[in-house]
Structure formats: structure tokens, C-alpha cells
Design a protein around this motif. Sequence first.
Motif, mmCIF file in Angstrom:
data_model
loop_
_atom_site.group_PDB
_atom_site.id
_atom_site.type_symbol
_atom_site.label_atom_id
_atom_site.label_comp_id
_atom_site.label_asym_id
_atom_site.label_seq_id
_atom_site.Cartn_x
_atom_site.Cartn_y
_atom_site.Cartn_z
ATOM 1 N N TRP A 168 0.835 -1.203 0.000
ATOM 2 C CA TRP A 168 0.000 0.000 0.000
ATOM 3 C C TRP A 168 0.874 1.259 0.000
ATOM 4 C CZ3 TRP A 168 -0.041 4.148 3.158
ATOM 5 C CH2 TRP A 168 -1.032 5.090 2.876
ATOM 6 N N ALA A 169 1.866 1.328 0.901
ATOM 7 C CA ALA A 169 2.690 2.538 1.060
ATOM 8 C C ALA A 169 3.431 2.879 -0.230
ATOM 9 C CB ALA A 169 3.679 2.361 2.212
ATOM 10 N N LEU A 170 3.981 1.896 -0.893
ATOM 11 C CA LEU A 170 4.732 2.152 -2.120
ATOM 12 C C LEU A 170 3.807 2.577 -3.263
ATOM 13 C CD1 LEU A 170 7.333 -0.731 -1.875
ATOM 14 C CD2 LEU A 170 7.686 1.693 -1.349
ATOM 15 N N ALA A 171 2.585 2.050 -3.283
ATOM 16 C CA ALA A 171 1.623 2.464 -4.305
ATOM 17 C C ALA A 171 1.110 3.878 -4.031
ATOM 18 C CB ALA A 171 0.455 1.482 -4.357
ATOM 19 N N ALA A 172 0.982 4.224 -2.756
ATOM 20 C CA ALA A 172 0.418 5.526 -2.378
ATOM 21 C C ALA A 172 1.456 6.647 -2.323
ATOM 22 C CB ALA A 172 -0.275 5.408 -1.018
ATOM 23 N N ASN A 173 2.724 6.303 -2.275
ATOM 24 C CA ASN A 173 3.771 7.305 -2.094
ATOM 25 C C ASN A 173 4.851 7.127 -3.164
ATOM 26 O OD1 ASN A 173 6.048 8.781 -1.216
ATOM 27 N ND2 ASN A 173 5.354 8.674 0.906
ATOM 28 N N PRO A 174 4.736 7.838 -4.285
ATOM 29 C CA PRO A 174 5.695 7.680 -5.385
ATOM 30 C C PRO A 174 7.143 7.975 -4.975
ATOM 31 C CG PRO A 174 3.813 8.982 -6.096
ATOM 32 C CD PRO A 174 3.663 8.775 -4.621
#
Length: 170
Positions: free
Chosen positions: A140-146
Amino acid sequence: MSEIDTTAGQPDQTDITEYDDPNAPWNQAWDEQGDIAHWNDDVIKEFRENSGKVGGAYAGGDLILLTTTGSRSGKRHTTPLGPLYRGDTMYVSSFIEDKYPAWWHNIKANPQVTIELRDKTYQATGTVLEGADYDEFAAWALAANPLLADFQSKVDRPVPLVVLTFDGEG
């Protein structure tokens, strides 16, 4: 999170889109010997003098001061960090390339932390995410935070992820 408003003033990270951006604060804090300069000292001082607001490269963004207990020394260490959010869940990570940051090791050894957020101080618990919890949260974090995803693409180890839960919140 009825009493603690962690989302007010969250930074807009659209200006810095790549980890290697020369305007990113972490790319400006190195001294002539290639070591990280003592820039945290000034940031901590300015944060405390201005109710959590700082200028320079961090102007307009939310910072926290995270105080941990040293895993080896037992001494208290304070580090300014940009909090990230998944809904009401506050988490922190790091852009240190060659190792996990000291605060990560400290939380792993002693999860009780102090968080200074704007002009208030809170006791909290840090949870170093591992295993399936890490995998789900990191996806989730990597998808939400480029920006975090860009950094992850440039290092060989998983980015550190620590969830911070204010004491008294379930």
C-alpha cells in the motif's frame, strides 16, 4: 483519533517526485567528507521554538520529533521525521541508503517513544513492521507514495516502515 489531529498541515509532496531530486532536504545535508552534517540539531531547535514549524527545505510541511531510547546506549535520541499517513495511521520511513536508521533499531529494542507534533508532546508505541504485516503495508505505502517507491527502486533492502500509535488509542 478524536483528540489528536495528525492530518492537519500534511505536506504536499508534489514538488519533490524523485529520491534523487537535488532540492530534496536529504540531498542537501552532507558535509565535505561525505558524512551527514549535524543539520538535525538546528531543525530540532527551530521546531521547538516555533511550535513545530520549520523553514528552509521543510517549510510548509509537517514534521514530528521522534524520541527513542538507544538500543545499545540507553540514551534518549531525538530525530525529526516527516510523518506519513494511511488514513488515521501515522507511520514513518527513512531514505538512508546503506543501512536502517538508528531510530528503527531503537524502536525494535524498545517500542516506547515520545512524539512531538506541532506544540504538543505525546507518548506512543512504535511498531516495526515485519513479515506479512510489512508486506501488506509496504504494498500500500509504495503504491500511495511515489517518492518512497522511487527510493525503494534504488536500494536493495526493504524500506523501513514503523507505525506509530499514540498511547490511549487502540
